[in-house]
Design a protein around this motif. Structure first.
Motif, PDB file in Angstrom:
ATOM      1  N   LYS A  57       0.848  -1.194   0.000  1.00  0.00           N
ATOM      2  CA  LYS A  57       0.000   0.000   0.000  1.00  0.00           C
ATOM      3  C   LYS A  57       0.877   1.235   0.000  1.00  0.00           C
ATOM      4  O   LYS A  57       1.976   1.222   0.573  1.00  0.00           O
ATOM      5  CB  LYS A  57      -0.898   0.026   1.231  1.00  0.00           C
ATOM      6  N   LEU A  58       0.386   2.270  -0.632  1.00  0.00           N
ATOM      7  CA  LEU A  58       1.053   3.565  -0.512  1.00  0.00           C
ATOM      8  C   LEU A  58       0.256   4.407   0.469  1.00  0.00           C
ATOM      9  O   LEU A  58      -0.959   4.238   0.621  1.00  0.00           O
ATOM     10  CB  LEU A  58       1.119   4.275  -1.861  1.00  0.00           C
ATOM     11  N   GLY A  59       0.928   5.306   1.138  1.00  0.00           N
ATOM     12  CA  GLY A  59       0.250   6.222   2.043  1.00  0.00           C
ATOM     13  C   GLY A  59       0.658   7.648   1.750  1.00  0.00           C
ATOM     14  O   GLY A  59       1.729   7.893   1.172  1.00  0.00           O
ATOM     15  N   PHE A  60      -0.201   8.562   2.125  1.00  0.00           N
ATOM     16  CA  PHE A  60       0.046   9.998   1.948  1.00  0.00           C
ATOM     17  C   PHE A  60       0.316  10.345   0.487  1.00  0.00           C
ATOM     18  O   PHE A  60       1.213  11.111   0.165  1.00  0.00           O
ATOM     19  CB  PHE A  60       1.175  10.474   2.871  1.00  0.00           C
ATOM     20  N   THR A  61      -0.498   9.750  -0.392  1.00  0.00           N
ATOM     21  CA  THR A  61      -0.420  10.110  -1.809  1.00  0.00           C
ATOM     22  C   THR A  61      -1.371  11.267  -2.104  1.00  0.00           C
ATOM     23  O   THR A  61      -1.428  11.737  -3.239  1.00  0.00           O
ATOM     24  CB  THR A  61      -0.754   8.898  -2.709  1.00  0.00           C
ATOM     25  N   LYS A  65      -4.780  13.552   3.092  1.00  0.00           N
ATOM     26  CA  LYS A  65      -4.221  12.670   4.117  1.00  0.00           C
ATOM     27  C   LYS A  65      -3.019  13.314   4.810  1.00  0.00           C
ATOM     28  O   LYS A  65      -2.868  13.225   6.019  1.00  0.00           O
ATOM     29  CB  LYS A  65      -3.778  11.345   3.482  1.00  0.00           C
ATOM     30  N   MET A  69      -2.946  14.126   8.907  1.00  0.00           N
ATOM     31  CA  MET A  69      -2.022  13.458   9.814  1.00  0.00           C
ATOM     32  C   MET A  69      -0.760  14.275  10.101  1.00  0.00           C
ATOM     33  O   MET A  69       0.091  13.856  10.881  1.00  0.00           O
ATOM     34  CB  MET A  69      -1.633  12.078   9.260  1.00  0.00           C
ATOM     35  N   GLU A 102     -10.997   4.545   4.878  1.00  0.00           N
ATOM     36  CA  GLU A 102     -10.715   5.505   3.816  1.00  0.00           C
ATOM     37  C   GLU A 102     -10.935   4.847   2.459  1.00  0.00           C
ATOM     38  O   GLU A 102     -10.741   3.644   2.303  1.00  0.00           O
ATOM     39  CB  GLU A 102      -9.312   6.108   3.954  1.00  0.00           C
ATOM     40  N   GLU A 104     -10.222   3.911  -1.392  1.00  0.00           N
ATOM     41  CA  GLU A 104      -8.982   3.697  -2.147  1.00  0.00           C
ATOM     42  C   GLU A 104      -9.248   3.092  -3.520  1.00  0.00           C
ATOM     43  O   GLU A 104     -10.277   2.461  -3.747  1.00  0.00           O
ATOM     44  CB  GLU A 104      -8.071   2.728  -1.377  1.00  0.00           C
ATOM     45  N   GLU A 134     -10.037   0.878   2.717  1.00  0.00           N
ATOM     46  CA  GLU A 134      -8.966   0.437   3.606  1.00  0.00           C
ATOM     47  C   GLU A 134      -9.350   0.761   5.041  1.00  0.00           C
ATOM     48  O   GLU A 134      -9.869   1.852   5.325  1.00  0.00           O
ATOM     49  CB  GLU A 134      -7.638   1.126   3.272  1.00  0.00           C
ATOM     50  N   PHE A 143      -3.598   7.946  17.537  1.00  0.00           N
ATOM     51  CA  PHE A 143      -3.270   8.070  16.107  1.00  0.00           C
ATOM     52  C   PHE A 143      -2.231   9.170  15.885  1.00  0.00           C
ATOM     53  O   PHE A 143      -2.214   9.818  14.851  1.00  0.00           O
ATOM     54  CB  PHE A 143      -4.539   8.412  15.293  1.00  0.00           C
ATOM     55  N   PHE A 145       1.676  10.305  15.398  1.00  0.00           N
ATOM     56  CA  PHE A 145       2.959   9.719  15.012  1.00  0.00           C
ATOM     57  C   PHE A 145       3.736  10.657  14.106  1.00  0.00           C
ATOM     58  O   PHE A 145       3.176  11.556  13.485  1.00  0.00           O
ATOM     59  CB  PHE A 145       2.731   8.385  14.287  1.00  0.00           C
ATOM     60  N   VAL A 150       5.156   6.082  11.765  1.00  0.00           N
ATOM     61  CA  VAL A 150       4.081   5.428  11.003  1.00  0.00           C
ATOM     62  C   VAL A 150       4.664   4.422  10.017  1.00  0.00           C
ATOM     63  O   VAL A 150       4.080   3.357   9.780  1.00  0.00           O
ATOM     64  CB  VAL A 150       3.136   6.462  10.344  1.00  0.00           C
ATOM     65  N   CYS A 155       2.671   1.540   8.234  1.00  0.00           N
ATOM     66  CA  CYS A 155       1.752   2.538   7.656  1.00  0.00           C
ATOM     67  C   CYS A 155       0.305   2.327   8.105  1.00  0.00           C
ATOM     68  O   CYS A 155      -0.632   2.524   7.303  1.00  0.00           O
ATOM     69  CB  CYS A 155       1.850   2.538   6.129  1.00  0.00           C
ATOM     70  N   GLY A 225      -3.461   4.512  -2.021  1.00  0.00           N
ATOM     71  CA  GLY A 225      -3.477   5.586  -1.018  1.00  0.00           C
ATOM     72  C   GLY A 225      -4.808   6.315  -1.083  1.00  0.00           C
ATOM     73  O   GLY A 225      -5.437   6.414  -2.146  1.00  0.00           O
ATOM     74  N   ALA A 226      -5.245   6.816   0.055  1.00  0.00           N
ATOM     75  CA  ALA A 226      -6.583   7.405   0.126  1.00  0.00           C
ATOM     76  C   ALA A 226      -6.660   8.731  -0.618  1.00  0.00           C
ATOM     77  O   ALA A 226      -5.726   9.521  -0.588  1.00  0.00           O
ATOM     78  CB  ALA A 226      -6.971   7.600   1.582  1.00  0.00           C
TER      79      ALA A 226
HETATM   80  C1  OOG Z   1      -1.222   6.309   7.816  1.00  0.00           C
HETATM   81  C2  OOG Z   1      -1.657   5.601   6.587  1.00  0.00           C
HETATM   82  C3  OOG Z   1      -1.870   6.535   5.417  1.00  0.00           C
HETATM   83  C4  OOG Z   1      -3.104   6.672   3.191  1.00  0.00           C
HETATM   84  O1  OOG Z   1      -3.901   6.119   2.425  1.00  0.00           O
HETATM   85  O2  OOG Z   1      -2.668   7.794   2.974  1.00  0.00           O
HETATM   86  C5  OOG Z   1      -2.713   5.904   4.403  1.00  0.00           C
HETATM   87  C6  OOG Z   1      -2.366   6.851   8.638  1.00  0.00           C
HETATM   88  O3  OOG Z   1      -3.006   7.810   8.229  1.00  0.00           O
HETATM   89  O4  OOG Z   1      -2.566   6.316   9.732  1.00  0.00           O
HETATM   90  O5  OOG Z   1      -3.120   4.782   4.529  1.00  0.00           O
END
Ligand code: OOG
Length: 254
Positions: A57-61, A65, A69, A102, A104, A134, A143, A145, A150, A155, A225-226
């Motif tokens: 998975k990618l995060g913070f795309t 988001k 965070m 979220e 995706e 997700e 939550f 971090f 993270v 992630c 990513g969300a």
């Molecule tokens: C981290 C995971 C970020 C996304 O889709 O950007 C993520 C979090 O927000 O706890 O899953």
């Protein structure tokens, strides 16, 4: 700086296993590169219990988001089979600490990815695309971090619900996205929020996998990513996600 990768990984794995959040680590406790080593070690703890990796998975795309965070870089983590939840089934929230949902875009790979790809090449490596939800569940209290925290915590990966697959990659750009909880719309956005176009998440995934000298086998999932911020989940909800042109995906919470 000497960092006990295994012990931090075991702490985070234990937090997930026993649904007991831990405080975030003191700033500078480990580097980003060490955070990825901790992540690998924590996934190895899962594998030692019989779980298997099924994708990344990618995060913070998306900006939404990052802003929610308070971090500012793209991250990636592992998805495992035990995180897969059946579509339209009831997900037991008792196994999480403070789950959020979220919307995706999820890709299924057709060929192994072990080198950087551009967006045109990326489609050749894909079997299908689906709307997905997700479930993220940080193992940190409240939550809260840093980017390193993270990443070490894989992630926040916790659950994945994938809807019906299609090959309509053309439908992906700037498609409306929404999440409804008990029929009330709680999140809205556009797939354009994901790096401008969700296929760029596949480009980024290929870059990251190649840089880590890994290979993502054919048949892997890639979560892009969300597109929006995340919303809290509570028991007894009907949760529905929708991506225009790709369709709907849903689950119930118990
Ligand atoms: C981290 C995971 C970020 C996304 O889709 O950007 C993520 C979090 O927000 O706890 O899953």
């Amino acid at each position: 700086m000497s960092v006990d990768i295994q012990s931090i990984a075991a702490q985070l794995d234990g937090a997930a296993l026993h649904r007991q959040a831990v405080p975030q680590f003191a700033p500078g406790s480990f580097t980003l590169a060490q955070a990825y080593d901790i992540q690998r070690a924590s996934v190895a703890c899962r594998q030692a219990r019989g779980d298997t990796v099924c994708g990344i998975k990618l995060g913070f795309t998306s900006r939404a988001k990052m802003v929610q965070m308070g971090v500012d870089d793209l991250i990636w983590g592992w998805l495992t089979r035990q995180m897969r939840e059946e579509e339209a089934a009831t997900v037991d929230l008792g196994k999480y600490i403070h789950p959020r949902v979220e919307p995706e875009v999820c890709f299924l790979t057709r060929r192994a990815i072990d080198r950087p790809l551009n967006a045109l090449e990326a489609v050749d490596y894909l079997e299908a695309v689906a709307p997905a939800l997700e479930i993220i569940d940080s193992r940190y209290q409240d939550f809260r971090f840093s980017l390193e925290d993270v990443v070490a915590d894989n992630c926040s990966s916790a659950g994945v619900v994938v809807g019906g697959w299609s090959r309509d990659f053309a439908a992906l750009g700037n498609a409306g996205v929404l999440v409804a909880q008990d029929g009330r719309i709680t999140l809205t956005g556009s797939t354009a929020a994901i790096l401008g176009h969700p296929l760029r998440a596949v480009v980024q995934a290929a870059r990251l996998v190649a840089a880590a000298e890994l290979s993502l086998p054919a048949g892997s999932l890639i979560m892009a990513g969300a597109a929006t911020a995340a919303a809290a989940l509570a028991p007894g909800q009907h949760v529905q996600g929708q991506i225009n042109g790709l369709g709907k995906v849903e689950f119930f919470t118990g």
